[in-house]
Design a protein around this motif. Sequence first.
Motif, mmCIF file in Angstrom:
data_model
loop_
_atom_site.group_PDB
_atom_site.id
_atom_site.type_symbol
_atom_site.label_atom_id
_atom_site.label_comp_id
_atom_site.label_asym_id
_atom_site.label_seq_id
_atom_site.Cartn_x
_atom_site.Cartn_y
_atom_site.Cartn_z
ATOM 1 N N VAL A 98 20.705 38.474 38.516
ATOM 2 C CA VAL A 98 21.620 39.627 39.459
ATOM 3 C C VAL A 98 22.076 39.824 38.267
ATOM 4 N N ASP A 99 22.463 40.652 37.508
ATOM 5 C CA ASP A 99 23.087 40.941 36.126
ATOM 6 C C ASP A 99 24.841 41.298 36.960
ATOM 7 N N LEU A 100 26.106 40.594 35.909
ATOM 8 C CA LEU A 100 27.097 40.677 36.322
ATOM 9 C C LEU A 100 28.242 41.188 35.256
ATOM 10 N N ARG A 101 29.146 41.821 35.471
ATOM 11 C CA ARG A 101 29.911 41.797 35.330
ATOM 12 C C ARG A 101 31.336 40.959 34.503
ATOM 13 N N PRO A 102 31.692 41.040 34.147
ATOM 14 C CA PRO A 102 33.023 40.254 33.218
ATOM 15 C C PRO A 102 33.803 40.615 34.679
ATOM 16 N N GLY A 103 34.844 39.473 35.774
ATOM 17 C CA GLY A 103 35.569 39.461 35.943
ATOM 18 C C GLY A 103 35.241 39.783 37.799
ATOM 19 N N GLN A 104 33.698 40.553 37.607
ATOM 20 C CA GLN A 104 32.838 40.101 39.032
ATOM 21 C C GLN A 104 33.346 38.998 39.815
ATOM 22 N N GLU A 105 33.105 38.923 41.217
ATOM 23 C CA GLU A 105 33.455 38.047 42.094
ATOM 24 C C GLU A 105 32.076 38.102 42.232
ATOM 25 N N VAL A 106 31.202 36.766 42.615
ATOM 26 C CA VAL A 106 30.222 36.453 44.112
ATOM 27 C C VAL A 106 30.535 35.416 44.412
ATOM 28 N N HIS A 107 29.846 35.568 45.836
ATOM 29 C CA HIS A 107 29.988 34.750 46.430
ATOM 30 C C HIS A 107 28.810 34.462 47.743
ATOM 31 N N ALA A 108 28.610 33.658 47.596
ATOM 32 C CA ALA A 108 26.788 33.137 48.513
ATOM 33 C C ALA A 108 27.126 32.162 49.278
ATOM 34 N N ASP A 109 26.150 31.905 50.450
ATOM 35 C CA ASP A 109 26.913 31.661 52.281
ATOM 36 C C ASP A 109 25.472 30.597 51.616
ATOM 37 N N PHE A 110 24.916 29.500 51.823
ATOM 38 C CA PHE A 110 23.334 29.156 52.384
ATOM 39 C C PHE A 110 23.521 28.553 53.698
ATOM 40 N N GLY A 111 24.276 28.800 54.511
ATOM 41 C CA GLY A 111 24.280 28.295 55.943
ATOM 42 C C GLY A 111 24.987 26.822 55.755
ATOM 43 N N ALA A 112 24.010 25.583 56.208
ATOM 44 C CA ALA A 112 23.995 24.768 56.395
ATOM 45 C C ALA A 112 24.663 23.476 55.035
ATOM 46 N N LEU A 113 24.124 24.502 54.778
ATOM 47 C CA LEU A 113 24.396 23.936 52.503
ATOM 48 C C LEU A 113 25.067 23.653 52.012
ATOM 49 N N GLY A 114 25.953 25.081 52.739
ATOM 50 C CA GLY A 114 27.376 25.108 52.184
ATOM 51 C C GLY A 114 27.469 26.650 51.315
ATOM 52 N N THR A 115 28.954 26.598 51.159
ATOM 53 C CA THR A 115 28.904 27.947 50.295
ATOM 54 C C THR A 115 29.298 27.521 48.293
ATOM 55 N N VAL A 116 29.410 28.544 47.890
ATOM 56 C CA VAL A 116 29.801 28.707 46.502
ATOM 57 C C VAL A 116 30.173 30.408 45.758
ATOM 58 N N SER A 117 31.363 29.964 45.463
ATOM 59 C CA SER A 117 31.816 31.310 44.774
ATOM 60 C C SER A 117 32.295 31.280 43.180
ATOM 61 N N LEU A 118 32.045 32.876 42.772
ATOM 62 C CA LEU A 118 32.583 32.323 40.900
ATOM 63 C C LEU A 118 33.316 33.019 40.753
ATOM 64 N N THR A 119 34.259 33.533 40.116
ATOM 65 C CA THR A 119 34.405 35.016 39.457
ATOM 66 C C THR A 119 33.704 35.159 37.662
ATOM 67 N N THR A 120 33.103 35.877 37.612
ATOM 68 C CA THR A 120 32.593 35.821 35.570
ATOM 69 C C THR A 120 33.619 35.839 34.832
#
Length: 59
Positions: A37-59
Motif C-alpha cells: 500500500v502506498d503511504l503519504r507523509p503524515g498518514q497514520e496506519v493501524h493494523a490489528d492481528f487479533g491475538a498476535l497484537g496490533t501495530v500503528s505508525l505515522t509516516t
Amino acid sequence: MGHPAESVACLVRILADFGTGITAGDLVLAGSWSGAVDLRPGQEVHADFGALGTVSLTT
C-alpha cells in the motif's frame, strides 16, 4: 511451496511464459498476507492481528 524463494522462482517462470519478468527495483512480496500500500507523509496506519497484537505508525 516451502521456502519463500520457491514462490518467487515460480513467479519468474510464469512471467517468462508471458514474455516478461521481474527487474531490479521491482517489489515482490513472497508470502505476504496482502499487497503493498502506498503511504503519504503524515498518514497514520493501524493494523490489528487479533491475538498476535496490533501495530500503528505515522509516516
